[in-house]
Design a protein around this motif. Structure first.
Motif, PDB file in Angstrom:
ATOM      1  N   GLU A 291     -55.810  57.492 -20.237  1.00 43.20           N
ATOM      2  CA  GLU A 291     -54.611  57.512 -19.386  1.00 43.20           C
ATOM      3  C   GLU A 291     -54.897  57.002 -17.977  1.00 43.20           C
ATOM      4  O   GLU A 291     -54.070  56.318 -17.377  1.00 43.20           O
TER       5      GLU A 291
ATOM      6  N   ASP B 266     -52.845  54.019 -16.223  1.00 45.39           N
ATOM      7  CA  ASP B 266     -52.207  54.151 -14.909  1.00 45.39           C
ATOM      8  C   ASP B 266     -52.740  53.116 -13.922  1.00 45.39           C
ATOM      9  O   ASP B 266     -51.972  52.539 -13.142  1.00 45.39           O
TER      10      ASP B 266
ATOM     11  N   ILE C 146     -51.267  49.600 -14.877  1.00 39.18           N
ATOM     12  CA  ILE C 146     -49.851  49.529 -14.495  1.00 39.18           C
ATOM     13  C   ILE C 146     -49.716  49.444 -12.979  1.00 39.18           C
ATOM     14  O   ILE C 146     -48.944  48.642 -12.445  1.00 39.18           O
TER      15      ILE C 146
ATOM     16  N   TYR D 252     -39.959  45.366 -14.251  1.00 37.83           N
ATOM     17  CA  TYR D 252     -40.070  46.070 -15.532  1.00 37.83           C
ATOM     18  C   TYR D 252     -38.997  45.605 -16.508  1.00 37.83           C
ATOM     19  O   TYR D 252     -37.836  45.438 -16.142  1.00 37.83           O
TER      20      TYR D 252
ATOM     21  N   VAL E  21     -42.252  52.625 -17.680  1.00 35.86           N
ATOM     22  CA  VAL E  21     -43.280  53.534 -18.201  1.00 35.86           C
ATOM     23  C   VAL E  21     -42.585  54.761 -18.773  1.00 35.86           C
ATOM     24  O   VAL E  21     -41.778  55.416 -18.103  1.00 35.86           O
ATOM     25  N   ASP E  22     -42.885  55.038 -20.033  1.00 34.40           N
ATOM     26  CA  ASP E  22     -42.280  56.177 -20.717  1.00 34.40           C
ATOM     27  C   ASP E  22     -43.018  56.400 -22.032  1.00 34.40           C
ATOM     28  O   ASP E  22     -43.855  55.589 -22.430  1.00 34.40           O
TER      29      ASP E  22
ATOM     30  N   LYS F  13     -47.714  56.518 -23.835  1.00 37.68           N
ATOM     31  CA  LYS F  13     -47.171  55.909 -22.623  1.00 37.68           C
ATOM     32  C   LYS F  13     -47.161  54.408 -22.882  1.00 37.68           C
ATOM     33  O   LYS F  13     -48.111  53.860 -23.443  1.00 37.68           O
TER      34      LYS F  13
ATOM     35  N   ALA G 169     -45.417  50.508 -21.194  1.00 35.04           N
ATOM     36  CA  ALA G 169     -44.600  49.774 -20.228  1.00 35.04           C
ATOM     37  C   ALA G 169     -44.654  48.295 -20.580  1.00 35.04           C
ATOM     38  O   ALA G 169     -45.667  47.784 -21.058  1.00 35.04           O
TER      39      ALA G 169
ATOM     40  N   ASN H  27     -50.043  49.688 -23.477  1.00 36.28           N
ATOM     41  CA  ASN H  27     -49.799  50.833 -24.344  1.00 36.28           C
ATOM     42  C   ASN H  27     -50.982  51.799 -24.302  1.00 36.28           C
ATOM     43  O   ASN H  27     -52.126  51.384 -24.433  1.00 36.28           O
TER      44      ASN H  27
END
Length: 137
Positions: free
Chosen positions: A92, A96, A99, A108, A112-113, A120, A122, A135
């Motif tokens: 992660e 992060d 991104i 975007y 990011v979700d 996660k 984006a 991803n």
């Protein structure tokens, strides 16, 4: 010699070298493998990238070699999100970090979700217009 297949990125604003360094800085590992530039005797702008090869790598050791150029003539087309670079990471913090760097100044397409295909995810166009999907697996 064995055939070679690499994604090819064409920049139209004489920012190819800047983009390569931007990507190298964003990834866990990366380097410019080769680069030739147009010289003062060229019909094209001196110092722009005639041809370059660079490599990007994730913390887990996955690497991708890409080619890139500064296109001397302007075209009526540019990058499109229908072709994107898909990066899958397992950490992660790496997600992060990628991104945070790659999406800066970009736009975007999917924020990011959490999505069905990843913890996660984006999808965005970076500030140079290149489309990325990142991803967290």
């Amino acid at each position: 010699m064995a055939p070679s297949i690499k994604p090819f990125l064409m920049y139209q604003k004489a920012d190819c070298e800047e983009a390569m360094n931007f990507y190298i800085d964003a990834f866990a590992t990366g380097q410019i493998l080769s680069m030739t530039k147009y010289g003062k005797d060229s019909e094209y702008p001196e110092g722009t990238v005639e041809r370059a090869t660079f490599e990007l790598g994730t913390a887990s050791g996955d690497t991708l070699t890409l080619m890139a150029i500064d296109s001397p003539p302007m075209h009526k087309f540019d990058f499109t999100p229908s072709s994107s670079l898909f990066v899958e990471v397992k950490d992660e913090a790496e997600f992060d970090g990628l991104i945070g760097k790659l999406a800066e100044g970009g736009e975007y397409l999917l924020p990011v979700d959490k999505y069905p295909w990843g913890q996660k995810f984006a999808w965005f166009n970076d500030r140079f217009g290149v489309s990325w999907q990142v991803n967290l697996a």
